[in-house]
Write a protein that holds these residues in place. Structure first.
Motif, PDB file in Angstrom:
ATOM      1  N   SER A 459       0.857  -1.191   0.000  1.00  0.00           N
ATOM      2  CA  SER A 459       0.000   0.000   0.000  1.00  0.00           C
ATOM      3  C   SER A 459       0.888   1.236   0.000  1.00  0.00           C
ATOM      4  O   SER A 459       2.076   1.164   0.345  1.00  0.00           O
ATOM      5  CB  SER A 459      -0.922   0.011   1.224  1.00  0.00           C
ATOM      6  OG  SER A 459      -0.154   0.109   2.412  1.00  0.00           O
ATOM      7  N   GLN A 461       0.467   5.898   0.316  1.00  0.00           N
ATOM      8  CA  GLN A 461      -0.394   7.057   0.565  1.00  0.00           C
ATOM      9  C   GLN A 461       0.336   8.314   0.105  1.00  0.00           C
ATOM     10  O   GLN A 461       1.564   8.432   0.327  1.00  0.00           O
ATOM     11  CB  GLN A 461      -0.735   7.146   2.063  1.00  0.00           C
ATOM     12  CG  GLN A 461      -1.714   8.230   2.408  1.00  0.00           C
ATOM     13  CD  GLN A 461      -2.103   8.172   3.890  1.00  0.00           C
ATOM     14  OE1 GLN A 461      -1.708   7.260   4.597  1.00  0.00           O
ATOM     15  NE2 GLN A 461      -2.871   9.148   4.335  1.00  0.00           N
ATOM     16  N   ILE A 478      -4.835  10.395  -1.387  1.00  0.00           N
ATOM     17  CA  ILE A 478      -5.222   9.061  -1.819  1.00  0.00           C
ATOM     18  C   ILE A 478      -4.471   8.020  -0.989  1.00  0.00           C
ATOM     19  O   ILE A 478      -3.336   8.247  -0.557  1.00  0.00           O
ATOM     20  CB  ILE A 478      -4.950   8.844  -3.331  1.00  0.00           C
ATOM     21  CG1 ILE A 478      -3.437   8.850  -3.598  1.00  0.00           C
ATOM     22  CG2 ILE A 478      -5.653   9.902  -4.167  1.00  0.00           C
ATOM     23  CD1 ILE A 478      -3.083   8.448  -5.013  1.00  0.00           C
ATOM     24  N   VAL A 480      -3.789   3.874  -1.476  1.00  0.00           N
ATOM     25  CA  VAL A 480      -3.884   2.801  -2.460  1.00  0.00           C
ATOM     26  C   VAL A 480      -3.441   1.500  -1.815  1.00  0.00           C
ATOM     27  O   VAL A 480      -2.379   1.442  -1.173  1.00  0.00           O
ATOM     28  CB  VAL A 480      -3.019   3.110  -3.703  1.00  0.00           C
ATOM     29  CG1 VAL A 480      -3.175   2.003  -4.752  1.00  0.00           C
ATOM     30  CG2 VAL A 480      -3.408   4.468  -4.300  1.00  0.00           C
ATOM     31  N   SER A 495      -8.354   2.049  -4.361  1.00  0.00           N
ATOM     32  CA  SER A 495      -7.957   3.399  -3.936  1.00  0.00           C
ATOM     33  C   SER A 495      -9.087   4.067  -3.174  1.00  0.00           C
ATOM     34  O   SER A 495     -10.258   3.923  -3.517  1.00  0.00           O
ATOM     35  CB  SER A 495      -7.586   4.264  -5.153  1.00  0.00           C
ATOM     36  OG  SER A 495      -6.578   3.637  -5.924  1.00  0.00           O
TER      37      SER A 495
END
Length: 883
Positions: A459, A461, A478, A480, A495
């Motif tokens: 992940s 950010q 965002i 993800v 997302s």
């Protein structure tokens, strides 16, 4: 038990004859012993009867000749006993114990006691005939364990006839005949035992061997073997039972083989481990070939089962197994991923069973493995779909999307994301998020995506901008997350996108907060500033201008030299070094200085400076504060003035103390010289008086002189101890590293003569250690404690002194223990006082200064001293120093 076990390990065909032969020989031996005893008893009874008859005849003949004075005739009669078979000795003894007649002429005329000394076998003859005869004048006795037979006959006039017969010859004659008979019987028994052994071999052992061969074949897995024994004896019954067991086992084996073939042809994989260190694999079914593996590498240990489990699953799998092994249950189920030989990952349903022994300990682990990849992928897809639906429909206030990691196309979006980006859903799904991302945000986003593709993260950010449909920018944050396939490759990007427009309102709030901060800075007298080396931008807070005394309309100084012009000339160089001393790494520095006199009254400030590099490495961000500490400086100046006065007073008091010490040293010299000089004179004159005029004095006068000399010696010792105590009080203690063992060896060498004189048993248990203290002070303390231990224990039958040292709990502990008179603990504090004694000087010499000197030395070295004791049970003195 080992000889018995070895005996039982002999085959029965040999063991049975051996046992029969041993029984025959044992029986013969017992019979021989019994007959031997009977022969010995018969010979003894016959010879006793014959000797009694012979003695009766000789008693009559010698009694008839009692009045005859012809000694030669009497001797002939006694000598005639020599013709008696087995007669060894014969004596005629008169009432005075003299031998009147004997088989040997040399014995005649001798006392019978002398004859006994010449013939050891006659030594105990008198003890056989101690009891007087009851109603008979004849007595025959045989000593226990002897081959001699003794007889006695009483004659008139107090004479007696003694005879000794040897039974060896008749006993040997009888035993020779008996031995020949026993030998014949033994040979007959052995022949019978041999015949019986042959019969057992033909009738029993051959059939037993046939049964053993058949059972061995069955045990080796040849279940078709049979014993073939007929009859109704025990071996035949055992053989029939073994044949029936083999038939059942053969049927069970066939059924088991059939089941094994079914398992091997099924998609199930059966595997079994031993529950020992390393968990070696005991069995693997051939069906493991469906995953590309052969059983041999696993069975031979060249490959472990943990190597096949997915790294993300192996820890949890083993932790669950440990829990089942410890607490159960014995039947459990696990699901995990397993790597096939071709590199793909499959999901396994593992149903395991624990096998336990009689004590309840797990010995084996059996598992039945089934490939459930298809079902698992369907479940995962179903859960993902359900999660997507929940996120999209239950959280409508958050923008969410699913996109392709390869093409960056939007695959699915929710309504709120459409609102944020200003596109209808149909139009947005035709676009890529990379087309909607301006530079440099796009490069940063693609770099984070590449890290995720390489498996470094799951992940990321970031904050970025999107281009809306109307061409405006929307600032978004965002988050993800990666959705991966079973092989670990990226499948989708999920997302979460949030509009951060509301942060503008937060910026306004920060502006308000800035105003409040400025008020707080004004109240605290704290100014702050910022400088960016990349943009060369400088910012000063309002309080910064007020502290420096610079007009706010002029703005901050444009460069460092202009800032230094605002500093007091005496502090300018120091502040310049302070401002230029920052390194590339993050660090915080402080300095104190004054502002320039032209900018107002004198004010003191404390400056703080911190440097932080930019993330891109193109420059540094500097920040600092300037705190008004004028009042603190004024208070510090007053405090320094007061401290100076205090230091002056301390110096004066130190000089006074030094003068007092010098006077004390002069007093000590006076005591040492002026007091000891008269004592030496008294001691000398009293010695002359004792040596030159002692013979003129009576005992009381000489005793007075001895008391005078003893008092002088005690007074000298007391003065020396007082001087030692005084020196210990005022000497400088040199704290340095001191090894304990050499100091202790020197102390023991000093007391070596006292230890030898008192025959004291010395035990030393000292750990190697180095102490930070005064060497001479430690030696004084140990010397007095060891001396006291020797002195107060020498009255014991076995004086004992123990010296020990060890480290414990951050301290060093030394002790000296004795088995002397001891003391009552209620006097504990008193014994460390000067001139304090618990025993009389007449019993134990001393001045009462030694323990006070020990306490003073330990106190000055920063340690502690105490004692433990009971009256009559010795005492232990402890010294404690910091480690």
């Amino acid at each position: 038990m080992k000889p018995v076990a070895r005996l039982l390990s002999i085959p029965a065909r040999w063991l049975a004859p051996l046992l029969l032969a041993a029984f025959a020989l044992t029986t013969t031996g017992v019979n021989l012993v019994i007959q031997w005893r009977e022969v010995d008893q018969q010979v003894s009874e016959n010879e006793t009867r014959r000797l009694r008859e012979r003695l009766g005849v000789e008693q009559s003949r010698l009694s008839a000749e009692s009045s005859n004075t012809n000694a030669l005739l009497v001797r002939r009669l006694v000598g005639g006993l020599g013709l008696y078979s087995g007669m060894q000795h014969a004596y005629l003894i008169d009432g005075n114990g003299t031998v009147m007649a004997s088989l040997l002429r040399t014995d005649i005329g001798l006392p019978f006691a002398d004859v006994q000394s010449m013939h050891p076998e006659l030594a105990d003859v008198r003890s056989l005939f101690v009891d007087p005869m009851a109603g008979s004048s004849l007595q025959v006795e045989r000593p226990a364990g002897s081959s001699l037979l003794f007889g006695r006959a009483l004659l008139e006039s107090g004479r007696e006839l003694l005879a000794v017969v040897d039974l060896s010859q008749p006993i040997a004659t009888r035993f020779a005949g008996m031995r020949t008979q026993v030998l014949r019987e033994t040979m007959v028994l052995l022949v019978l035992v041999g015949l019986l052994a042959l019969l057992l071999h033909w009738v029993w052992f051959r059939r037993a061997e046939q049964l053993a061969r058949a059972l061995t074949s069955m045990g080796e897995g040849r279940l078709e073997a049979r014993t073939g024994l007929q009859g109704r004896d025990e071996l035949a019954l055992i053989g029939n039972a073994a044949d029936r067991m083999a038939e059942r086992l053969q049927a069970s084996h066939a059924q088991l083989q059939h089941m094994t073939d079914l398992v091997d042809r099924s998609p199930l994989v059966v595997i079994e481990w031993y529950n020992v260190i390393g968990c070696p694999i005991h069995y693997v079914s051939p069906s493991i070939a469906q995953w590309g593996y052969a059983p041999e590498p696993l069975l031979q240990g060249r490959m472990t089962y943990d190597d096949l489990i997915h790294p993300d699953d192996v820890g949890q799998v083993n932790a669950e197994i440990d829990e089942y092994l410890e607490h159960g249950p014995d039947h459990y189920r696990q699901e995990y991923r397993l790597r096939c030989a071709d590199g793909r990952w499959i999901w396994i349903d593992d149903r395991s069973t624990l096998g336990r022994n009689a004590e309840g300990k797990v010995t084996t682990i059996s598992g039945v493995l089934l490939d459930i990849t298809v079902q698992k992928e369907a479940q995962i897809a179903q859960r993902e779909q359900a999660e997507f639906q929940r996120l999209f429909y239950e959280l409508p206030l958050i923008g969410m999307a699913i996109s392709s990691p390869q093409s960056t196309h939007w695959l699915q979006v929710n309504d709120h994301l459409c609102e944020i980006l200003g596109y209808p859903r149909e139009d947005l799904l035709k676009l890529t998020w990379s087309d909607m991302t301006p530079q440099p945000d796009l490069d940063q986003n693609l770099e984070l995506l590449q890290h995720m593709k390489e498996g470094h993260t799951d992940s990321y950010q970031m904050q970025k901008r999107f281009v809306r449909r109307d061409g405006s920018f929307v600032h978004a944050e965002i988050h993800v997350r990666a959705v991966r396939n079973a092989d670990g490759s990226l499948k989708h990007l999920f997302s979460i996108i949030q509009d951060v427009t509301d942060r503008l309102q937060t910026s306004q709030a920060l502006s308000d907060q800035k105003s409040l901060l400025e008020q707080a800075e004004a109240m605290a007298g704290l100014g702050s500033w910022l400088y960016d080396s990349k943009t060369e931008h400088i910012w000063w807070s309002r309080q910064m201008y007020h502290n420096i005394g610079r007009a706010e309309v002029l703005g901050p100084p444009a460069h460092l030299e202009a800032y230094l012009d605002c500093i007091h000339p005496e502090d300018r160089e120091r502040v310049a070094r302070f401002m230029r001393s920052l390194s590339d790494s993050r660090v915080r520095l402080h300095a104190e200085f004054r502002r320039h006199p032209d900018l107002g009254v004198e004010r003191w400030f404390r400056g703080s400076l911190e440097c932080r590099p930019h993330a891109d490495g193109t420059g540094h961000h500097y920040s600092g504060t300037l705190l008004d500490i004028t009042q603190i400086k004024q208070a510090q100046t007053n405090l320094e003035r007061i401290n100076a006065k205090l230091e002056q007073r301390v110096a004066e008091r130190t000089e006074q103390l030094s003068a007092a010490n010098r006077e004390l040293e002069a007093f000590s010299y006076t005591v040492s010289h002026d007091l000891k000089a008269p004592l030496r004179g008294i001691d000398g004159y009293s010695q002359l008086l004792q040596e030159e005029h002692g013979d003129r004095l009576d005992d009381e006068g000489r005793q007075f002189i001895q008391r005078i000399r003893r008092g002088v010696h005690q007074m000298g010792t007391l003065i020396s101890d007082l001087l030692d105590y005084s020196r210990m009080e005022r000497r400088t203690m040199e704290q340095r590293a001191v090894e304990l063992q050499p100091v202790l060896d020197l102390v023991l060498e000093t007391h070596a003569a006292d230890i030898a004189a008192a025959r004291t048993s010395l035990a030393v248990q000292v750990e190697p250690m180095t102490l930070q203290l005064d060497r001479e002070g430690l030696a004084v303390a140990l010397r007095n404690l060891v001396g006291n231990a020797i002195k107060f224990s020498k009255s014991q039958p076995q004086p004992q002194v123990e010296i020990g040292a060890r480290r414990e709990a951050g301290r060093c502990l030394l002790w000296v223990r004795d088995n002397g008179v001891g003391f009552d603990m209620k006097y504990h504090d008193r014994i460390f006082g000067i001139f304090q004694r618990l025993q009389r000087a007449e019993d134990y010499a001393g001045t009462g200064v030694g323990l006070a000197l020990v306490a003073k030395a330990v106190q000055r070295m920063g340690g502690r001293v105490w004692a433990e004791s009971s009256p009559g049970e010795g005492a232990t003195f402890y010294l404690e120093f910091p480690s």
